[in-house]
Structure formats: C-alpha cells, structure tokens
Design an enzyme around this catalytic site. Structure first.
Site, PDB file in Angstrom:
ATOM      1  CB  SER A   8      -5.935  10.269   3.778  1.00  0.00           C
ATOM      2  OG  SER A   8      -5.085   9.306   3.132  1.00  0.00           O
ATOM      3  CG  HIS A  33      -5.413   7.219   7.383  1.00  0.00           C
ATOM      4  ND1 HIS A  33      -6.050   5.986   7.904  1.00  0.00           N
ATOM      5  CD2 HIS A  33      -5.137   6.983   5.932  1.00  0.00           C
ATOM      6  CE1 HIS A  33      -6.204   5.107   6.814  1.00  0.00           C
ATOM      7  NE2 HIS A  33      -5.647   5.464   5.844  1.00  0.00           N
ATOM      8  CG  ASP A  35      -3.286   5.858   2.724  1.00  0.00           C
ATOM      9  OD1 ASP A  35      -3.729   4.967   3.657  1.00  0.00           O
ATOM     10  OD2 ASP A  35      -3.571   6.969   2.715  1.00  0.00           O
ATOM     11  CG  MET A  37       0.045   3.362  -1.316  1.00  0.00           C
ATOM     12  SD  MET A  37      -0.795   3.669  -2.402  1.00  0.00           S
ATOM     13  CE  MET A  37      -1.697   4.521  -1.882  1.00  0.00           C
ATOM     14  CG  HIS A  66      -4.183   1.909   5.407  1.00  0.00           C
ATOM     15  ND1 HIS A  66      -4.592   2.440   4.628  1.00  0.00           N
ATOM     16  CD2 HIS A  66      -4.088   0.816   4.912  1.00  0.00           C
ATOM     17  CE1 HIS A  66      -4.720   1.221   3.523  1.00  0.00           C
ATOM     18  NE2 HIS A  66      -5.155   0.361   4.367  1.00  0.00           N
ATOM     19  CG  MET A  68      -2.467   0.092   1.748  1.00  0.00           C
ATOM     20  SD  MET A  68      -2.819   1.305   0.753  1.00  0.00           S
ATOM     21  CE  MET A  68      -2.833   2.550   2.052  1.00  0.00           C
ATOM     22  CG  MET A 137      -9.300  -0.901   1.755  1.00  0.00           C
ATOM     23  SD  MET A 137      -8.316   0.232   2.054  1.00  0.00           S
ATOM     24  CE  MET A 137      -9.011   1.276   1.229  1.00  0.00           C
ATOM     25  CG  ASP A 175      -8.909   4.427   3.459  1.00  0.00           C
ATOM     26  OD1 ASP A 175      -8.714   5.411   3.277  1.00  0.00           O
ATOM     27  OD2 ASP A 175      -7.619   3.936   3.919  1.00  0.00           O
TER      28      ASP A 175
HETATM   29  C1  DX5 Z   1      -6.585   4.458  -0.655  1.00  0.00           C
HETATM   30  C2  DX5 Z   1      -5.718   4.806   1.016  1.00  0.00           C
HETATM   31  C3  DX5 Z   1      -6.648   5.933   1.018  1.00  0.00           C
HETATM   32  C4  DX5 Z   1      -6.430   7.057   0.308  1.00  0.00           C
HETATM   33  C5  DX5 Z   1      -8.365   7.900   0.005  1.00  0.00           C
HETATM   34  O1  DX5 Z   1      -5.523   3.432  -1.191  1.00  0.00           O
HETATM   35  O2  DX5 Z   1      -6.324   3.984   1.833  1.00  0.00           O
HETATM   36  O3  DX5 Z   1      -6.497   6.621   2.584  1.00  0.00           O
HETATM   37  O4  DX5 Z   1      -6.319   8.005   0.429  1.00  0.00           O
HETATM   38  O5  DX5 Z   1      -8.079   8.927  -0.903  1.00  0.00           O
HETATM   39  P1  DX5 Z   1     -10.204   9.223  -0.974  1.00  0.00           P
HETATM   40  O6  DX5 Z   1     -10.181   9.633   0.234  1.00  0.00           O
HETATM   41  O7  DX5 Z   1      -9.468  10.466  -1.920  1.00  0.00           O
HETATM   42  O8  DX5 Z   1     -10.950   8.327  -1.743  1.00  0.00           O
HETATM   43 ZN    ZN Z   2      -5.677   4.314   3.681  1.00  0.00          ZN
END
Ligand code: DX5
Ligand code: ZN
Length: 223
Positions: A8, A33, A35, A37, A66, A68, A137, A175
């Site tokens: 990620s 990956h 993320d 947000m 992903h 969010m 998650m 994740d």
């Molecule tokens: C959190 C994300 C993850 C995050 C994981 O909301 O969806 O993908 O980057 O990070 P680590 O591995 O640091 O928990």
């Molecule tokens: Zn993620």
C-alpha cells in the site's frame, strides 16, 4: 496456494513514489494497492485519480484501487480510465451495491467489496456470487500504521465459507496491520492477497520487506 503481496503506497515516500514502487516490484510485489480517502467516509484525505494515472505509467503490476469514499459511483469510470485493474468499494456506503459491482465489471475492471471491522460477513450473501474479490479490513479504515484487529481472522474464514457455498473462488484480501508476525495465520484463515503499507514502506528497504513478508506468509503458521 499462491499468496499475492499488495504493497500500500499510503506509507510510501511520495517524493520518490516511482522509485518506491520499483523497489517493491523488485521484491516481488504482485499488485500495487492505492488507498483513496475522501475525508467523509473516513476522517482522512489521501490521493485520487491523477495519482493513479501517474502510477500507471511506472508500475508494471496491476493497480488495486481501494475506494474509501462515500459516493464511489461518481468516480468509477475515472479510476478505471486512469488505470485501475481492480476497484474495491465499501459495502457500508452502497444501498445499490449490486448495481455498483455491475458497473465496475462493465467498465472492464475487477469488482471488489470491502468490509469494515464492524460489518458482518453475512451482509455479502446476496452479492457473493458476483464479486471478483473481497477485502476484509483488519483495522478501521483511514490510516496506516494501526494495530491489527485479531477478530479479522475469523471474518476471513466466514467470508471464505460464504464464497465457497456459492461456488465463487474469488480471492480474499486482508488490509491493515499486516506484517511478518500475522501473515501466515491470515493465509491459513483463507486470505490470499495481503496488503501492507507500514511493514513495507515504513522500512528503509521495501524490496527486502516484500520478500520477507512473502516468506513469512508462506511459512507454515505456528512452525
Ligand atoms: C487503511 C488502508 C490500508 C493501509 C494499510 O485505511 O486501507 O491499505 O495503507 O496500512 P498498514 O499496513 O500500515 O496498516
Ligand atoms: Zn487499503
């Protein structure tokens, strides 16, 4: 069983993002990956379509996006156009999840569904036959570097059983808070895609960290 590692980039150094991705790929990363947000569904803001488009130019493996965000339907086409191979949406924000999954597939991408830690696996029941991937998650979404929630292990087992009952071999991705200490157990529970941010990019050597995580994931749990 083939385990895929999905670094990620949330925890990467964005000033040298291309180099960080290249290092993760040298270490054997199977997916990148990303993320996304929106500051609404999760309290944090991160990155969006233009960054995915830039990463697509340097990454040689598929991009696992992903979302969010609260209204993913508005952005599906833009993310697929920018280069997302897999688009994962959160069940919690979608009253018409079936329609959204169909839309992702029609755009030519794989359709993933993500579940928050407090969302029961059973809510997947009526779309379990059509999902291409399920993301469990294992922290509350929004931030990297959080502590793994142990109950996620049984959630993975429940999702696997539910998919199997419907004859769907779709992979389960997990994740949040994943590192060498818990990877093997998660694979044993039924996860085959491991997302990791901090344990890969939080180290000085992402290439090695990907290799180490894969070695830990494929070592027999408890041995
Ligand atoms: C959190 C994300 C993850 C995050 C994981 O909301 O969806 O993908 O980057 O990070 P680590 O591995 O640091 O928990
Ligand atoms: Zn993620």
């Amino acid at each position: 069983m083939t385990v895929r590692i999905a670094p990620s980039i949330l925890s990467a150094d964005f000033t040298i993002l291309g180099q960080q991705i290249a290092a993760a790929e040298r270490g054997g990363a199977d997916l990148i990956h990303v993320d996304v947000m929106d500051g609404h569904f999760v309290p944090n803001l991160s990155i969006g379509v233009p960054v995915v488009r830039s990463i697509r130019k340097v990454a040689t493996v598929p991009l696992d996006v992903h979302l969010m965000i609260e209204e993913p339907d508005r952005y599906l086409e833009a993310f697929v156009d920018a280069g997302a191979a897999i688009v994962t949406v959160h069940l919690e924000v979608l009253p018409h999840l079936h329609r959204t999954l169909q839309a992702i597939k029609e755009l030519g991408a794989k359709a993933g569904v993500a579940l928050n830690p407090s969302t029961p696996a059973s809510l997947l029941e009526d779309v379990a036959g059509m999902v291409d991937q399920v993301l469990v998650m294992s922290v509350n979404p929004g931030f990297g570097g959080q502590t793994f929630i142990p109950r996620s292990e049984s959630k993975i087992q429940a999702v696997r059983a539910l998919l199997d009952r419907q004859g769907n071999a779709a992979p389960i991705e997990v994740d949040g808070g994943i590192d060498s200490s818990n990877a093997a157990r998660l694979v044993e529970a039924g996860a085959t895609i491991l997302v990791a941010g901090t344990s890969i990019f939080g180290t000085g050597d992402p290439e090695r960290a990907v290799r180490d995580l894969r070695a830990a994931a494929t070592a027999k749990a408890g041995v």
